[in-house]
Design a protein around this motif. Sequence first.
Motif, PDB file in Angstrom:
ATOM      1  N   ALA A 159       0.673  -1.518   0.042  1.00 27.88           N
ATOM      2  CA  ALA A 159       0.140  -0.330   0.007  1.00 27.88           C
ATOM      3  C   ALA A 159       0.753   1.306   0.165  1.00 27.88           C
ATOM      4  O   ALA A 159       2.337   1.036   0.425  1.00 27.88           O
ATOM      5  CB  ALA A 159      -0.552  -0.237   0.774  1.00 27.88           C
ATOM      6  N   VAL A 160       0.364   1.780  -0.860  1.00 28.17           N
ATOM      7  CA  VAL A 160       1.101   3.489   0.104  1.00 28.17           C
ATOM      8  C   VAL A 160       0.465   4.680  -0.078  1.00 28.17           C
ATOM      9  O   VAL A 160      -1.257   4.512  -0.657  1.00 28.17           O
ATOM     10  CB  VAL A 160       1.406   3.783  -1.641  1.00 28.17           C
ATOM     11  N   HIS A 161       0.573   6.067   0.489  1.00 32.06           N
ATOM     12  CA  HIS A 161      -0.131   7.250   0.692  1.00 32.06           C
ATOM     13  C   HIS A 161       1.259   7.986   0.634  1.00 32.06           C
ATOM     14  O   HIS A 161       1.971   8.558   0.649  1.00 32.06           O
ATOM     15  CB  HIS A 161      -0.513   7.274   2.075  1.00 32.06           C
ATOM     16  N   TRP A 184       8.871   2.208   4.361  1.00 32.81           N
ATOM     17  CA  TRP A 184       9.821   3.671   3.717  1.00 32.81           C
ATOM     18  C   TRP A 184       9.028   4.387   2.761  1.00 32.81           C
ATOM     19  O   TRP A 184       7.852   4.668   2.320  1.00 32.81           O
ATOM     20  CB  TRP A 184      11.123   2.967   2.606  1.00 32.81           C
ATOM     21  N   VAL A 185      10.172   5.296   2.381  1.00 30.13           N
ATOM     22  CA  VAL A 185       8.986   6.674   2.309  1.00 30.13           C
ATOM     23  C   VAL A 185       9.967   6.584   1.107  1.00 30.13           C
ATOM     24  O   VAL A 185      10.651   7.271   1.217  1.00 30.13           O
ATOM     25  CB  VAL A 185       9.500   7.903   2.792  1.00 30.13           C
ATOM     26  N   CYS A 194       7.113  18.709  -4.182  1.00 28.13           N
ATOM     27  CA  CYS A 194       7.723  17.738  -3.944  1.00 28.13           C
ATOM     28  C   CYS A 194       6.493  15.779  -3.745  1.00 28.13           C
ATOM     29  O   CYS A 194       5.566  16.615  -2.651  1.00 28.13           O
ATOM     30  CB  CYS A 194       8.589  17.984  -3.248  1.00 28.13           C
ATOM     31  N   SER A 195       6.992  15.249  -4.835  1.00 30.95           N
ATOM     32  CA  SER A 195       5.822  13.850  -4.179  1.00 30.95           C
ATOM     33  C   SER A 195       6.402  13.166  -3.005  1.00 30.95           C
ATOM     34  O   SER A 195       7.477  12.679  -3.148  1.00 30.95           O
ATOM     35  CB  SER A 195       5.731  13.244  -5.647  1.00 30.95           C
ATOM     36  N   ILE A 196       5.645  12.750  -2.165  1.00 28.76           N
ATOM     37  CA  ILE A 196       6.481  12.071  -1.110  1.00 28.76           C
ATOM     38  C   ILE A 196       5.257  10.959  -1.078  1.00 28.76           C
ATOM     39  O   ILE A 196       4.599  11.236  -0.638  1.00 28.76           O
ATOM     40  CB  ILE A 196       5.769  12.718   0.480  1.00 28.76           C
ATOM     41  N   GLY A 197       5.876  10.163  -0.891  1.00 27.01           N
ATOM     42  CA  GLY A 197       4.951   8.714  -0.556  1.00 27.01           C
ATOM     43  C   GLY A 197       5.344   7.863   0.236  1.00 27.01           C
ATOM     44  O   GLY A 197       6.549   7.141   0.392  1.00 27.01           O
ATOM     45  N   TYR A 198       4.198   7.134   1.473  1.00 25.64           N
ATOM     46  CA  TYR A 198       4.871   6.026   2.552  1.00 25.64           C
ATOM     47  C   TYR A 198       4.636   4.816   2.138  1.00 25.64           C
ATOM     48  O   TYR A 198       3.198   4.521   1.642  1.00 25.64           O
ATOM     49  CB  TYR A 198       4.361   7.056   3.607  1.00 25.64           C
ATOM     50  N   LYS A 211      -0.587   8.245   8.052  1.00 21.89           N
ATOM     51  CA  LYS A 211      -0.203   9.552   8.375  1.00 21.89           C
ATOM     52  C   LYS A 211       0.016  10.731   9.300  1.00 21.89           C
ATOM     53  O   LYS A 211       0.465  11.416   9.672  1.00 21.89           O
ATOM     54  CB  LYS A 211      -2.125   9.729   7.800  1.00 21.89           C
ATOM     55  N   GLU A 212       0.361   9.704  10.510  1.00 21.29           N
ATOM     56  CA  GLU A 212       1.084  10.764  11.233  1.00 21.29           C
ATOM     57  C   GLU A 212       2.751  10.159  11.445  1.00 21.29           C
ATOM     58  O   GLU A 212       3.332  11.648  11.687  1.00 21.29           O
ATOM     59  CB  GLU A 212       0.695   9.763  12.549  1.00 21.29           C
ATOM     60  N   ASP A 213       2.815   9.199  10.644  1.00 19.42           N
ATOM     61  CA  ASP A 213       4.409   9.138  10.729  1.00 19.42           C
ATOM     62  C   ASP A 213       4.881   9.962   9.554  1.00 19.42           C
ATOM     63  O   ASP A 213       6.269  10.664  10.162  1.00 19.42           O
ATOM     64  CB  ASP A 213       4.776   7.643  10.170  1.00 19.42           C
ATOM     65  N   ILE A 214       3.763   9.890   8.711  1.00 16.18           N
ATOM     66  CA  ILE A 214       4.973  11.399   7.336  1.00 16.18           C
ATOM     67  C   ILE A 214       5.313  12.364   7.589  1.00 16.18           C
ATOM     68  O   ILE A 214       6.011  13.504   7.530  1.00 16.18           O
ATOM     69  CB  ILE A 214       3.997  10.888   6.176  1.00 16.18           C
TER      70      ILE A 214
END
Length: 276
Positions: A159-161, A184-185, A194-198, A211-214
């Motif tokens: 999965a990815v956010h 990993w991000v 900047c595209s940030i994906g978790y 969402k909290e850790d990102i």
Amino acid sequence: MYKKIAIIGQGTAGVLAATHFTRWADDCEIELYYDSKIKPQPVGEGSTVQLADLLWNNIGFTYEDLDKIDGTVKTAVMKRNWGDGTEIHHWFWPSFVSYHFNAGKLQTYILDNLKDKIKIIDRNISNHNDIDADYIMDCSGRPTDYTDFKMSEHITVNAVHVNQCYWDYPRFTHTLTLARPYGWVFGIPLKNRCSIGYMYNSDINTLEEVKEDIKNVFEEYNLTPSQDTNSFNFKSYWRNNNFSDRVVYNGNSSFFLEPMEATSIYTMEYIQRMAF
């Protein structure tokens, strides 16, 4: 003998295949089918050095064209917190670079560049037999049925956010790959965002935890997250039989093996060459 090649799909795999065949199959008629009701997947906005090389050789894309795809020069992949926590830069060798790019704009740019060389047809294709062509490259996207696929046993994220963080200028020239408690991000610096994906495993951790850790990444890199987000699950897989006498599969229709170092475009190009 004069041949016809049909490409299904206008995502990144489809348009890159079009650049390949317009260059090498100059004795063939080329058609690209797409369904305007289906939006191409705007992910996979990093690459390896093969992208810069094939865009230059296939359509004459230069550095001055980068603005047209919100692109930036990519010099390395930076890894942090893996193993003993050492920061490692996996540099491209000197004189070679790659690009970060807006996938949607790259797709549009290529089709505009090729519109006088190929026939572009807005039509949903549900059966290869509906196409009058000698050869077909199917880049129609993620499958809905995985019967004809092998599933990866070794890729642990599913999965990815993704959160877009808009800025006035790029703050770095490398792709981020940051080990985090739940996965990993990735960080992909484009001209205006900047595209940030978790990447994480939804069977183990929740989207709320992610969402909290990102937020720690936003703080560390002084990024302001926007409301422009996307979250989805995915599978890692590859097709059992990718080549036949008439049909070759490419892009997500062929495989998806979560590419930490953005190796998918290299694999797409390899499939194009093997198909040719």
